[in-house]
Design a protein around this motif. Sequence first.
Motif, PDB file in Angstrom:
ATOM      1  N   LEU A 118     -29.951  51.954 -85.361  1.00 27.96           N
ATOM      2  CA  LEU A 118     -30.098  53.499 -85.490  1.00 27.96           C
ATOM      3  C   LEU A 118     -31.477  53.998 -84.865  1.00 27.96           C
ATOM      4  CD1 LEU A 118     -29.356  56.364 -86.591  1.00 27.96           C
ATOM      5  CD2 LEU A 118     -30.324  55.607 -88.831  1.00 27.96           C
ATOM      6  N   VAL A 119     -32.543  53.250 -85.307  1.00 30.27           N
ATOM      7  CA  VAL A 119     -33.987  53.445 -84.690  1.00 30.27           C
ATOM      8  C   VAL A 119     -33.901  53.246 -83.302  1.00 30.27           C
ATOM      9  CG1 VAL A 119     -36.408  52.717 -84.878  1.00 30.27           C
ATOM     10  CG2 VAL A 119     -35.195  52.784 -86.946  1.00 30.27           C
ATOM     11  N   PHE A 120     -33.248  51.935 -82.740  1.00 28.29           N
ATOM     12  CA  PHE A 120     -33.165  51.935 -81.601  1.00 28.29           C
ATOM     13  C   PHE A 120     -32.488  53.104 -80.391  1.00 28.29           C
ATOM     14  CE2 PHE A 120     -31.153  50.036 -77.678  1.00 28.29           C
ATOM     15  CZ  PHE A 120     -32.238  49.181 -77.007  1.00 28.29           C
ATOM     16  N   GLY A 121     -31.363  53.212 -81.183  1.00 32.61           N
ATOM     17  CA  GLY A 121     -30.552  54.561 -80.314  1.00 32.61           C
ATOM     18  C   GLY A 121     -31.458  55.935 -80.401  1.00 32.61           C
ATOM     19  N   LEU A 122     -31.940  56.270 -81.423  1.00 37.73           N
ATOM     20  CA  LEU A 122     -32.788  57.488 -81.539  1.00 37.73           C
ATOM     21  C   LEU A 122     -33.896  57.212 -80.643  1.00 37.73           C
ATOM     22  CD1 LEU A 122     -32.566  58.069 -85.659  1.00 37.73           C
ATOM     23  CD2 LEU A 122     -31.873  59.576 -83.678  1.00 37.73           C
ATOM     24  N   SER A 123     -34.601  56.076 -80.493  1.00 39.16           N
ATOM     25  CA  SER A 123     -35.796  56.129 -79.627  1.00 39.16           C
ATOM     26  C   SER A 123     -35.351  56.223 -78.035  1.00 39.16           C
ATOM     27  CB  SER A 123     -36.331  54.737 -79.651  1.00 39.16           C
ATOM     28  OG  SER A 123     -36.821  54.507 -80.954  1.00 39.16           O
ATOM     29  N   LEU A 124     -34.026  55.870 -77.976  1.00 39.13           N
ATOM     30  CA  LEU A 124     -33.771  55.994 -76.361  1.00 39.13           C
ATOM     31  C   LEU A 124     -32.836  57.485 -76.160  1.00 39.13           C
ATOM     32  CD1 LEU A 124     -31.522  52.724 -75.811  1.00 39.13           C
ATOM     33  CD2 LEU A 124     -33.951  53.257 -75.673  1.00 39.13           C
ATOM     34  N   SER A 125     -32.835  58.264 -77.215  1.00 38.96           N
ATOM     35  CA  SER A 125     -32.047  59.587 -76.976  1.00 38.96           C
ATOM     36  C   SER A 125     -33.170  60.887 -76.720  1.00 38.96           C
ATOM     37  CB  SER A 125     -31.641  59.972 -78.333  1.00 38.96           C
ATOM     38  OG  SER A 125     -32.335  60.464 -79.283  1.00 38.96           O
ATOM     39  N   CYS A 126     -34.320  60.360 -76.591  1.00 32.72           N
ATOM     40  CA  CYS A 126     -35.245  61.636 -76.452  1.00 32.72           C
ATOM     41  C   CYS A 126     -36.232  61.297 -75.284  1.00 32.72           C
ATOM     42  CB  CYS A 126     -36.119  61.949 -77.960  1.00 32.72           C
ATOM     43  SG  CYS A 126     -37.308  60.233 -78.320  1.00 32.72           S
ATOM     44  N   ALA A 127     -36.163  62.186 -74.522  1.00 26.82           N
ATOM     45  CA  ALA A 127     -37.134  62.183 -73.186  1.00 26.82           C
ATOM     46  C   ALA A 127     -38.580  62.810 -73.220  1.00 26.82           C
ATOM     47  CB  ALA A 127     -36.449  63.161 -72.040  1.00 26.82           C
ATOM     48  N   SER A 128     -39.423  62.331 -72.437  1.00 28.65           N
ATOM     49  CA  SER A 128     -40.700  62.675 -72.577  1.00 28.65           C
ATOM     50  C   SER A 128     -41.145  64.074 -71.913  1.00 28.65           C
ATOM     51  CB  SER A 128     -41.616  61.554 -71.596  1.00 28.65           C
ATOM     52  OG  SER A 128     -42.948  62.179 -71.302  1.00 28.65           O
ATOM     53  N   THR A 129     -41.670  64.843 -72.853  1.00 33.81           N
ATOM     54  CA  THR A 129     -42.188  66.295 -72.285  1.00 33.81           C
ATOM     55  C   THR A 129     -43.430  66.002 -71.413  1.00 33.81           C
ATOM     56  OG1 THR A 129     -41.688  66.930 -74.803  1.00 33.81           O
ATOM     57  CG2 THR A 129     -42.916  68.661 -73.326  1.00 33.81           C
ATOM     58  N   VAL A 130     -44.046  65.219 -71.419  1.00 35.87           N
ATOM     59  CA  VAL A 130     -45.291  65.060 -70.434  1.00 35.87           C
ATOM     60  C   VAL A 130     -44.672  64.823 -69.089  1.00 35.87           C
ATOM     61  CG1 VAL A 130     -47.249  63.623 -69.837  1.00 35.87           C
ATOM     62  CG2 VAL A 130     -46.938  64.354 -71.994  1.00 35.87           C
ATOM     63  N   VAL A 131     -43.561  63.786 -68.987  1.00 39.33           N
ATOM     64  CA  VAL A 131     -43.075  63.459 -67.779  1.00 39.33           C
ATOM     65  C   VAL A 131     -42.390  64.575 -67.111  1.00 39.33           C
ATOM     66  CG1 VAL A 131     -41.575  62.009 -66.548  1.00 39.33           C
ATOM     67  CG2 VAL A 131     -43.023  61.081 -68.218  1.00 39.33           C
ATOM     68  N   LEU A 132     -41.407  65.305 -67.877  1.00 41.99           N
ATOM     69  CA  LEU A 132     -40.805  66.460 -67.642  1.00 41.99           C
ATOM     70  C   LEU A 132     -41.586  67.671 -67.118  1.00 41.99           C
ATOM     71  CD1 LEU A 132     -37.902  68.141 -67.518  1.00 41.99           C
ATOM     72  CD2 LEU A 132     -38.625  68.941 -69.606  1.00 41.99           C
ATOM     73  N   LEU A 133     -42.446  68.115 -67.874  1.00 39.24           N
ATOM     74  CA  LEU A 133     -43.422  69.150 -67.347  1.00 39.24           C
ATOM     75  C   LEU A 133     -44.337  68.910 -66.007  1.00 39.24           C
ATOM     76  CD1 LEU A 133     -45.141  70.290 -70.635  1.00 39.24           C
ATOM     77  CD2 LEU A 133     -43.405  71.472 -69.351  1.00 39.24           C
ATOM     78  N   LYS A 134     -44.291  67.586 -65.727  1.00 39.96           N
ATOM     79  CA  LYS A 134     -44.990  67.153 -64.599  1.00 39.96           C
ATOM     80  C   LYS A 134     -44.236  67.141 -63.118  1.00 39.96           C
ATOM     81  CE  LYS A 134     -48.193  63.897 -62.049  1.00 39.96           C
ATOM     82  NZ  LYS A 134     -47.478  64.270 -60.870  1.00 39.96           N
ATOM     83  N   ALA A 135     -43.049  66.734 -63.617  1.00 41.23           N
ATOM     84  CA  ALA A 135     -41.887  66.599 -62.693  1.00 41.23           C
ATOM     85  C   ALA A 135     -41.295  68.244 -62.148  1.00 41.23           C
ATOM     86  CB  ALA A 135     -40.725  65.751 -63.218  1.00 41.23           C
ATOM     87  N   LEU A 136     -41.170  68.870 -63.171  1.00 40.57           N
ATOM     88  CA  LEU A 136     -40.752  70.358 -62.863  1.00 40.57           C
ATOM     89  C   LEU A 136     -42.026  70.984 -62.071  1.00 40.57           C
ATOM     90  CD1 LEU A 136     -38.950  71.377 -66.179  1.00 40.57           C
ATOM     91  CD2 LEU A 136     -38.078  70.626 -63.972  1.00 40.57           C
ATOM     92  N   GLY A 137     -43.263  71.024 -62.766  1.00 41.25           N
ATOM     93  CA  GLY A 137     -44.256  71.450 -62.010  1.00 41.25           C
ATOM     94  C   GLY A 137     -44.666  71.291 -60.586  1.00 41.25           C
TER      95      GLY A 137
END
Length: 572
Positions: A118-137
């Motif tokens: 469960l912890v493993f699955g939850l850890s894989l389910s959430c993306a990085s806000t830092v990486v996303l904001l940089k990529a979109l910017g």
Amino acid sequence: MPHDVELIILLAVGFGVALIFGYIAARLRLPPLIGYLIAGIIISPNTPGVVGDLHLANQLAELGVMFLMFGVGMHFSLKDLMQVRRIALPGAILQISVATLLGIGISMLWGWSFGSALVFGLSLSCASTVVLLKALGDRGLLNSVNGKIAVGWLLVEDLVMVLVLVLLPAMAVLLGGQALSSGAENENIWLTLGITLLKVAGFIAFMLIIGKRLVPMIMQVVARLGSRELFTLTVVAAAVSIAFGAYKVFGVSMALGAFFAGMVVKESDFSQRAEAETLPLREIFSILFFVSVGMLFDPRILIEQPIHVLGTVAIIMIGKTIAAMALVLFFRYPINTALTVGASLAQIGEFSFILATLGVSLQLLSLEGQNLILAGALISITLNSFIFSAVEPIQNWIRNRSHLARLLERSGDPLAMLPDAVSQDYLRDQVVIVGHGEVGRRITKTLMEKDIKVVIAEENREIVENLREKDIAAVCGLATEPSVLIQAHIQHARLLVLSPMDILDIHKIVDIAKTLNPQIQVLVCAESKAEAEVIRKDNIGEVYFAKEEMAKNMTNHILHQIEVAHHQSSSH
């Protein structure tokens, strides 16, 4: 090594190596945090050479988590989330569920317990806000509809992960782990969970009723003194003391406390200044967090368990992406939106690290699981920029096979066509407005007050639905597609008004409009002076630039006031 210099050595070596590899990552057009993670691996006990103090690194990482969560709270915008709630809220929750189930499924095949899975699955389910904001910017997509959907999606993910961080310690014993507090193992699990939820509710109520008023008031008092360092200290003290108070008084995680501290600071009139003043400090502690995460990683897992690593990466970059794209298309958004959201989520980051560290401390997740999560993060973040670069070629490939595009976009979307209630008489000499942002809204309101016929072309489905509820003619879709302008009856329109957008899109839209209606007049709102000059040189229509128009209006007002004063003095 003398004990009293271990911290200095850790900081000196950590920052020095992080600088070198952060620079190399930036030169390779990768997120610098890849360099920080590699720096941590190099100075970790798992690799030869200089070894940093892991215990000290973990304490600094706690500070890093607090400042990361404080930053997430400061960037959390309920307004942005509400704009895309109909897709971001169900989409993110369903995507988290799919990714978590994939993680649980594959790790249970490996023989892990349900708690670890469960912890493993939850850890894989959430993306990085830092990486996303940089990529979109970097791609100028932050203020686009696709960018807003991706950011809104991640805001929902962040909220879900904050809830998981709160509930996981209370559920640890039930899941086969160990409680953080001694004696908690013998308590009734449902009683523990109930008490935890009550404490969280009490803390949230305290922050919303008292903190929301008290923190901005203190900031205002300090700001009046005009001391920059005192103001910065006030914001930092608020973040750290609220995080510690949340843990000590209410028994909730410091991460949740820091998140709400960021939210209440954002409510202040000085939120922009607070963000600017604390940014260097937050970034420094974020770097320490990523370095300390790297120090926990054992690179031997890449050689010893390559199949497990590939399975982890496949869930992050293929499973999550396909699930997200399918959900976006199900909500009848276009292919380019599905591809952008899919690319945005094809990585994991800071919440995954925080969750993995918590899982290990609760004895729910093994060090092997933590290493797989870290390996998945390193590989997915490194490859994410290439996935973003592939969005446009894939989109063009699908568009060139129109039968596939129609199948994916489910043609027959009612929002892509004007309602039958819009009469043919209405669709003559109307003004077609592309985009219903701040500029589009103001123009639409003024024209409708003057009984001038208006048709809106807008990408965001929720905006189109809201406009139709108000009986305003609106069509959903990208105006760079001829079908959208045809639906807006551009061939019979008097004027085409373009809200601020990419200059290439402006050219495409104007070309389509003038092909369908050579006599149409075009008004363009430019985002910058340089853009305004380029559009004027291309002679595609009347161009308006916000600062230029503001200067004209202010000058006219000044001249009018001087004229009135002169007239009054001469009459006396």
